[in-house]
Write an enzyme that holds these catalytic residues in place. Sequence first.
Site, PDB file in Angstrom:
ATOM      1  N   ARG A  12       0.825  -1.348   0.067  1.00 17.59           N
ATOM      2  CA  ARG A  12      -0.040   0.034  -0.005  1.00 17.59           C
ATOM      3  C   ARG A  12       0.779   1.217  -0.074  1.00 17.59           C
ATOM      4  NH1 ARG A  12      -0.693   4.781   2.271  1.00 17.59           N
ATOM      5  NH2 ARG A  12      -0.225   3.741   4.525  1.00 17.59           N
ATOM      6  N   HIS A 205       5.910   4.575  12.505  1.00 16.56           N
ATOM      7  CA  HIS A 205       6.065   4.472  10.917  1.00 16.56           C
ATOM      8  C   HIS A 205       7.195   5.451  10.562  1.00 16.56           C
ATOM      9  CE1 HIS A 205       4.067   3.812   7.027  1.00 16.56           C
ATOM     10  NE2 HIS A 205       4.652   5.034   6.801  1.00 16.56           N
ATOM     11  N   HIS A 207      10.483   6.917   8.132  1.00 16.76           N
ATOM     12  CA  HIS A 207      10.953   7.123   6.873  1.00 16.76           C
ATOM     13  C   HIS A 207      12.393   7.465   6.869  1.00 16.76           C
ATOM     14  CE1 HIS A 207       7.112   7.835   4.082  1.00 16.76           C
ATOM     15  NE2 HIS A 207       6.883   6.922   5.265  1.00 16.76           N
ATOM     16  N   CYS A 238      10.032   8.773  -1.464  1.00 14.00           N
ATOM     17  CA  CYS A 238       9.557   9.982  -0.698  1.00 14.00           C
ATOM     18  C   CYS A 238       8.781  10.856  -1.885  1.00 14.00           C
ATOM     19  CB  CYS A 238      10.634  10.989  -0.281  1.00 14.00           C
ATOM     20  SG  CYS A 238       9.954  12.637   0.365  1.00 14.00           S
TER      21      CYS A 238
HETATM   22 MG    MG Z   1       5.214   5.819   4.717  1.00 16.94          MG
END
Ligand code: MG
Length: 315
Positions: A12, A205, A207, A238
């Site tokens: 996703r 979560h 990055h 990104c």
């Molecule tokens: Mg993400």
Amino acid sequence: MSQVHLYEVCLRDGLQNETAVLPTPFKLALAQRLVDAGFVDIEVTSFVRPRWVPQLADATDVIRGLPHAPGVRFWALVPNMRGLERAVEADVGHVATFLSASETHNRKNVNRTVKESLSGLGKVVESAKGDGMGVRSYISTAFGCPFEGEVDVERVLSLALSLRDAGADTIALGDTTGMGHPEQVKRMLERFTEAGIPLEDIALHFHDTRGTAVANAYAAWQFGARRFDGSVSGVGGCPYAPGAAGNACTQDLVHLFERLDGAQEVPEGFAPVTGVDLERVAEAGLMLEGALERPLSGRYHEFWKGDRERQARTA
Ligand code: MG
């Protein structure tokens, strides 16, 4: 060491940030690979309007085609009540909602104020819980906003408390463009636990946009957090910087947590702390890289690929 719970987002969050649109059968084959690799929480698609995210326009077909996998929870992202209705129709058992902590990001993402989003999502969460679904709620830009800069931890906390009041089981704190740093992560978790939100209800979560995903994961782990989102091979660039790294690479996280447990290297087969088979995850990453036709940025992914090529040359 206690178990680390990985939540896999490549299908996703990963694919929605890639330019390529992959065919449904490929996604289903990948979902099977993820199940075989030992993941028990897999976010597979999103019921946002197909026009917004063409990469995931096949959401219903993906849900309906998922492998039979007892014990595995498949998740779908839902933006609003209409999305939830489509998710219910498709018969997915677990949904994730999202909003941003910062106004500008939320406005650009869903064209609503944060307050409007929160009031809409409260109903979505309540309704999903009423239907017996599992619910996680993402708060994006929790560690910084690409438009507004610093985001106040109290603002993030108050959104989390409201979403929990509505019934959300897990709050996923998203470092959407990789602005967070380890001390900030600890302060955030400290504030959340002070306010009565248990660590087991918080997912991180991260990055890797600026190279801090693993450092932030380590800081959260030291604080006692055990729920982490990862994307196979770091899939999902990104959105604000084409070509730059996006999601935390799942293999990097597996390697980190298994080593923290004292393993000299990640053992073969299903590893004790994360429950996944690193070799199979790495192979799934290679399969994804082939399909996306671009080199993926996860560090462990690069290492593993290089190692394999060296072995092939010396064999
Ligand atoms: Mg993400």
